[in-house]
Design a protein around this motif. Structure first.
Motif, PDB file in Angstrom:
ATOM      1  N   ASP A  45       0.835  -1.204   0.000  1.00  0.00           N
ATOM      2  CA  ASP A  45       0.000   0.000   0.000  1.00  0.00           C
ATOM      3  C   ASP A  45       0.871   1.255   0.000  1.00  0.00           C
ATOM      4  OD1 ASP A  45      -2.530  -1.377   0.138  1.00  0.00           O
ATOM      5  OD2 ASP A  45      -2.133  -1.741   2.273  1.00  0.00           O
ATOM      6  N   LYS A  48       2.324   1.761  -3.464  1.00  0.00           N
ATOM      7  CA  LYS A  48       1.297   2.298  -4.358  1.00  0.00           C
ATOM      8  C   LYS A  48       1.103   3.786  -4.103  1.00  0.00           C
ATOM      9  CE  LYS A  48      -3.564   1.923  -5.697  1.00  0.00           C
ATOM     10  NZ  LYS A  48      -3.632   3.347  -5.874  1.00  0.00           N
ATOM     11  N   ASP A  52       1.772   6.828  -6.699  1.00  0.00           N
ATOM     12  CA  ASP A  52       0.713   7.796  -6.992  1.00  0.00           C
ATOM     13  C   ASP A  52       1.217   9.227  -6.800  1.00  0.00           C
ATOM     14  OD1 ASP A  52      -1.062   5.751  -7.579  1.00  0.00           O
ATOM     15  OD2 ASP A  52      -2.134   5.872  -5.652  1.00  0.00           O
TER      16      ASP A  52
END
Length: 87
Positions: A45, A48, A52
């Protein structure tokens, strides 16, 4: 290795990852939010989220900070950072 700007810099931590982004000339850096591992969020997570942020900031280079002192106590941290980078 050629460095292109802006740079997204990551300050690695076992639970928290500090982020900063440079300007388009690589002169000034601006701190960004910290991303963290928690009971509901694992390293995937965090990765990611970092990717982003890199996309949002239009980062061309990602830089991960390393400990400056290479004593025995830092070897574990350095190995963790290399594992993180390899993901």
């Amino acid at each position: 290795m050629e460095v292109t700007y802006p740079i997204l810099a990551i300050d690695y931590g076992d639970k928290h990852f500090g982020l900063a982004v440079s300007d388009t000339k690589g002169i000034l850096a601006q701190p960004l939010d910290t991303v963290s591992i928690s009971q509901n969020r694992d390293i995937n997570d965090v990765i990611k989220d970092i990717l982003d942020v890199a996309e949002e900031q239009k980062a061309k280079t990602i830089l991960v900070g390393m400990p400056q002192e290479f004593r025995d106590q830092h070897k574990k941290t350095i190995n963790k950072i290399f594992n993180f980078i390899s993901r």
